[in-house]
Design a protein around this motif. Structure first.
Motif, PDB file in Angstrom:
ATOM      1  N   GLU A   1       3.810  21.159 -11.779  1.00 54.30           N
ATOM      2  CA  GLU A   1       5.279  21.179 -11.851  1.00 54.30           C
ATOM      3  C   GLU A   1       5.798  20.965 -13.266  1.00 54.30           C
ATOM      4  O   GLU A   1       7.009  20.846 -13.458  1.00 54.30           O
ATOM      5  CB  GLU A   1       5.872  20.083 -10.954  1.00 54.30           C
ATOM      6  CG  GLU A   1       5.683  20.283  -9.476  1.00 54.30           C
ATOM      7  CD  GLU A   1       6.354  19.188  -8.670  1.00 54.30           C
ATOM      8  OE1 GLU A   1       7.234  19.529  -7.861  1.00 54.30           O
ATOM      9  OE2 GLU A   1       6.028  18.009  -8.842  1.00 54.30           O
TER      10      GLU A   1
ATOM     11  N   GLN B   1       5.282  27.718  -8.145  1.00 57.23           N
ATOM     12  CA  GLN B   1       6.598  27.214  -8.505  1.00 57.23           C
ATOM     13  C   GLN B   1       7.655  27.620  -7.491  1.00 57.23           C
ATOM     14  O   GLN B   1       8.558  26.835  -7.161  1.00 57.23           O
ATOM     15  CB  GLN B   1       6.989  27.724  -9.895  1.00 57.23           C
ATOM     16  CG  GLN B   1       8.200  27.031 -10.491  1.00 57.23           C
ATOM     17  CD  GLN B   1       7.994  25.536 -10.600  1.00 57.23           C
ATOM     18  OE1 GLN B   1       7.004  25.070 -11.162  1.00 57.23           O
ATOM     19  NE2 GLN B   1       8.926  24.758 -10.056  1.00 57.23           N
TER      20      GLN B   1
ATOM     21  N   ILE C   1       7.470  25.385  -4.502  1.00 53.91           N
ATOM     22  CA  ILE C   1       8.058  24.078  -4.808  1.00 53.91           C
ATOM     23  C   ILE C   1       9.578  24.175  -4.811  1.00 53.91           C
ATOM     24  O   ILE C   1      10.272  23.322  -4.247  1.00 53.91           O
ATOM     25  CB  ILE C   1       7.526  23.572  -6.162  1.00 53.91           C
ATOM     26  CG1 ILE C   1       6.027  23.263  -6.048  1.00 53.91           C
ATOM     27  CG2 ILE C   1       8.287  22.336  -6.622  1.00 53.91           C
ATOM     28  CD1 ILE C   1       5.351  23.009  -7.385  1.00 53.91           C
TER      29      ILE C   1
ATOM     30  N   TRP D   1       2.962  23.459  -0.390  1.00 52.59           N
ATOM     31  CA  TRP D   1       2.767  24.326  -1.554  1.00 52.59           C
ATOM     32  C   TRP D   1       1.396  24.146  -2.194  1.00 52.59           C
ATOM     33  O   TRP D   1       0.864  25.069  -2.808  1.00 52.59           O
ATOM     34  CB  TRP D   1       3.835  24.026  -2.612  1.00 52.59           C
ATOM     35  CG  TRP D   1       3.842  22.596  -3.089  1.00 52.59           C
ATOM     36  CD1 TRP D   1       4.598  21.577  -2.602  1.00 52.59           C
ATOM     37  CD2 TRP D   1       3.040  22.022  -4.128  1.00 52.59           C
ATOM     38  NE1 TRP D   1       4.335  20.406  -3.262  1.00 52.59           N
ATOM     39  CE2 TRP D   1       3.376  20.647  -4.211  1.00 52.59           C
ATOM     40  CE3 TRP D   1       2.077  22.525  -4.998  1.00 52.59           C
ATOM     41  CZ2 TRP D   1       2.777  19.783  -5.115  1.00 52.59           C
ATOM     42  CZ3 TRP D   1       1.480  21.659  -5.906  1.00 52.59           C
ATOM     43  CH2 TRP D   1       1.825  20.309  -5.968  1.00 52.59           C
ATOM     44  N   HIS D   2       0.811  22.975  -2.068  1.00 54.87           N
ATOM     45  CA  HIS D   2      -0.430  22.620  -2.755  1.00 54.87           C
ATOM     46  C   HIS D   2      -1.671  23.195  -2.087  1.00 54.87           C
ATOM     47  O   HIS D   2      -2.790  22.994  -2.557  1.00 54.87           O
ATOM     48  CB  HIS D   2      -0.557  21.097  -2.807  1.00 54.87           C
ATOM     49  CG  HIS D   2      -0.271  20.459  -1.482  1.00 54.87           C
ATOM     50  ND1 HIS D   2      -1.237  20.274  -0.523  1.00 54.87           N
ATOM     51  CD2 HIS D   2       0.906  20.013  -0.942  1.00 54.87           C
ATOM     52  CE1 HIS D   2      -0.680  19.726   0.550  1.00 54.87           C
ATOM     53  NE2 HIS D   2       0.620  19.554   0.323  1.00 54.87           N
TER      54      HIS D   2
END
Length: 741
Positions: free
Chosen positions: A124, A343, A346, A353-354
């Protein structure tokens, strides 16, 4: 240069971490404890709450950074924010004691995407996000460089008919990819069957290195005999914890596909990037001891493979795919595109998202293609067919590529009949009004022309006559001087002229024809419909017979598509057409139509009652969903009346309800318009509207919000103001104006 961290096996089955700053020995017990912690708090319990993720990310960061601060130093000095985790040696670990082997394989199991330096996840970072990449295979062979053309994407969705497999919203995923790349269009080739055998046939039909990306969407599983043993043939042995993808057989039943099956389909001709859009495809199974499907595909020859480490929300997968292809289509590097996908997830607050994992070999792959305005860049030639499917009021009556839902099995059967190797010359699609015959025909055109870009397309709607057919064909091929001459050659029968025509366009000009005869029921006299004979006019029978005979006698590559409300095979001329009868849409496909509505709106609109009333008719369903939201409509009363009425009368009741909702002046306005049988200009509509409602138009807007025109459009009695003409369609309930499906 990326940040390179190499995990190596030292002497006496010890582990080492190497980078540009030196080498340090790793504590095996510490590594095992870290893997166990991730297994317990990340995989087994699937915790996506921020505190858990942050805590885990901090531990991973501190461990990789070490007392020496290698990671901090590398991040401060690097000009490219990619962490290359070289796991080649550890992923090939064999012959080790069980504990050492578990730790070696488990290094790919660790969620490196969560690396957190205390101020937030590295991925991030505001300046440059940090992307972890797992390198698992050494290769020295060359790959093709940047191609000066649009991105070529091979898309395959698998959605077997099995109660154990949740319905898949693959249409929405495809549509969103197209929407995301509309300003940088890509060439989308779709393998529609969901079968790995058919995938292999399609791959063989193209030259090596033709595709840039292979996108496989569906459901991934970790096989166990207990849960999935019944799906595996007795002659096949599959070990527990084998990563599999749920695909389809030739008739749509569930089939399990392994890495070996996919590798056989591509036979070494892998696209440069593969995206496995399915759960568990990036997960190292059995507590980190069995390589993931993504990792195993790299071992089998694929260059870069993306997968998901756990079950992932459909929305997350779609958001990631949109961002990924939007970036790749503009000429971004693969790493930059994956960062963009991370991105975007997120930004869209996707809590999972991970889970996206990137595996690759050591061959350098940067950009796949160039950006849109690059000099001498190859251009796309495909044009969508929707604008050619019009009703009697010249309204587009089919769903676009972005709106299409369902009809998977009919689509699969029809596409088989349209293949070059098929013994059939085309398809005859029959079914009652509103079921989506024309929409299916348009979808077939799209699919055929995506895979065979040299095909030309001609659509004729309604009554069929020889002059109209020949003129349409001549106009399509008018740049070839010989073609119109062949079509209009005197003293040659229609069949003979068509034979010469197909020979010329296929053998000389390499532009075979996809001929669509839409709304063919207009060639059946009303008397023959009423008496049930369904015999078409003599002229239509003769022309259709000539087309079919010419295609058969020429063994032509060209194909024919016919849509008609009625089908009596005894009334058709001799043919080799696949006959497809459309039924009501399935409940899962109806749910897809309703999906864009949020939950509160669904409840408010009494969706379940509406679905029952629509009875699988997508046109009626879409009209109901739009109308029931309009102010002034007594929803409960309307639904009660519709529920008590046969379907053939429901649209009439709905139309009457809409008319009753109009004010007296609005009804008068509509009555004035009803005298026109042909389209009229907007100026005429304005004049009529002004006569009945002097303040209907102002200088700032075409239509005042209280004008009769605006009101009738809101109630579905007019067409959108995006067109330059206004059409009245109160009576189009008899037209095959399918909205979806």
């Amino acid at each position: 240069m990326p940040l390179n961290f190499t995990f190596a096996l030292g002497q006496q089955q010890t582990f080492e971490l190497r980078c540009d700053y030196g080498l340090r020995r790793l504590d095996k017990a510490e590594l095992a404890a870290l893997i166990d912690l991730c297994e317990q708090n990340y995989y087994a319990q699937q915790r996506d709450h921020l505190p858990y993720l942050t805590q885990l990310g901090r531990k991973l960061y501190q461990w990789l950074d070490g007392n020496e601060g290698w990671l901090r130093k590398a991040l401060n000095e690097a000009d490219e924010q990619t962490i290359n985790l070289d796991l080649i040696q550890t992923s090939e670990a064999q012959g080790l004691n069980p504990e050492t082997e578990r730790v070696a394989l488990g290094l790919a199991h660790l969620p490196w995407e969560l690396l957190d330096d205390g101020s937030g996840f590295l991925i991030e970072r505001q300046n440059l996000s940090v992307l972890p990449v797992r390198s698992v295979q050494q290769r020295q062979t060359q790959v093709i460089g940047v191609q000066n053309r649009p991105l070529r994407l091979l898309f395959m969705a698998t959605s077997p008919e099995d109660p154990r497999v949740p319905p898949l919203g693959f249409e929405r995923e495809e549509a969103n990819i197209l929407q995301a790349t509309k300003d940088q269009p890509l060439a989308l080739i779709v393998e529609e069957s969901g079968s790995v055998a058919e995938l292999a046939n399609l791959v063989k039909s193209y030259t090596e290195d033709y595709f840039d990306v292979f996108h496989l969407t569906g459901h991934g599983i970790i096989y166990t005999k207990k849960d999935y043993g019944s799906l595996v043939p007795k002659s096949t042995t599959l070990a527990d914890n084998t990563p599999c993808f749920i695909t389809e057989d030739e008739v749509g039943n569930m089939q399990l596909t392994t890495v070996s099956d996919l590798a056989k389909a591509f036979r070494g001709r892998w696209p440069r990037v593969t995206l496995l859009s399915g759960c568990h495809t990036g997960q190292v199974a059995n507590k980190g001891t069995v390589p993931s499907m993504a990792q195993a595909l790299v071992k089998a020859g694929a260059g870069i493979v993306l997968g998901w480490a756990r079950p992932v929300y459909d929305r997350t997968g779609i958001v990631a795919a949109q961002a990924l292809y939007q970036a790749l289509a503009t000429g971004a590097t693969v790493e930059a595109a994956v960062k963009a996908a991370q991105q975007k997830m997120i930004d869209e607050e996707c809590t999972d998202w991970h889970l996206l994992r990137m595996y690759r070999d050591t061959r350098p792959i940067n950009q796949l293609v160039t950006a849109l305005r690059t000099r001498n860049r190859e251009r796309l030639t495909f044009t969508a067919p929707e604008q050619e499917f019009l009703d009697e009021n010249n309204q587009v009556k089919v769903a676009s590529r972005f709106e299409f839902v369902g009809r998977r099995r009919p689509l699969q059967r029809c596409l088989k009949a349209l293949q070059e190797t098929s013994d059939q010359i085309g398809v005859f699609i029959a079914g009652m009004g509103g079921l989506g015959k024309s929409t299916l025909a348009a979808r077939l055109c799209t699919r055929v022309q995506m895979q065979r870009s040299n095909f030309a397309r001609v659509v004729l709607i309604g009554p069929l006559d020889e002059i109209g057919l020949l003129n349409k064909l001549s106009n399509k091929y008018e740049r070839f001087a010989d073609v119109p001459a062949l079509l209009n050659e005197p003293k040659v029968s229609l069949k003979g002229r068509l034979q010469n025509f197909f020979t010329a366009i296929e053998n000389v000009h390499n532009q075979p024809l996809l001929l669509v005869l839409d709304d063919f029921e207009q060639n059946i006299p009303i008397a023959n419909i009423e008496n049930g004979s369904l015999r078409m006019t003599a002229e239509a029978y003769e022309i259709l017979g000539a087309i079919c005979a010419a295609l058969v006698d020429n063994s032509a590559e060209s194909r024919l598509i016919i849509t008609c409300r009625y089908l009596n095979s005894d009334t058709l001329p001799p043919h080799r057409l696949h006959l497809e009868r459309l039924e009501q849409m399935s409940r899962s496909d109806i749910d897809k139509i309703c999906f864009p509505l949020d939950k509160e709106v669904r409840e408010q609109l009494k969706t379940q009652r509406i679905i029952y009333i629509a009875d699988g008719n997508p046109r009626l369903l879409m009209w109901l969903l739009e109308v029931i939201q309009q102010p002034g409509i007594a929803a409960d009363e309307l639904l009660n009346r519709l529920e008590a009425t046969e379907q053939k009368f429901r649209e009439d009741i709905l139309a009457q309800t809409l008319l009753d909702a109009l004010e007296l002046e609005e009804q008068k306005f509509l009555a004035r318009l009803s005298v026109f049988n042909l389209p009229v200009t907007e100026e005429i509509v304005r004049a009529i509207s002004s006569t009945s409602h002097p303040n209907a138009w102002d200088s700032k807007s075409q239509a005042n919000s209280e004008s009769p025109l605006k009101r009738t459009e809101d109630l579905g009695l007019g067409i959108s103001s995006g067109l330059s003409v206004f059409y009245l369609w109160v009576k189009t309930v008899e037209a095959d104006a399918s909205i979806c499906g």
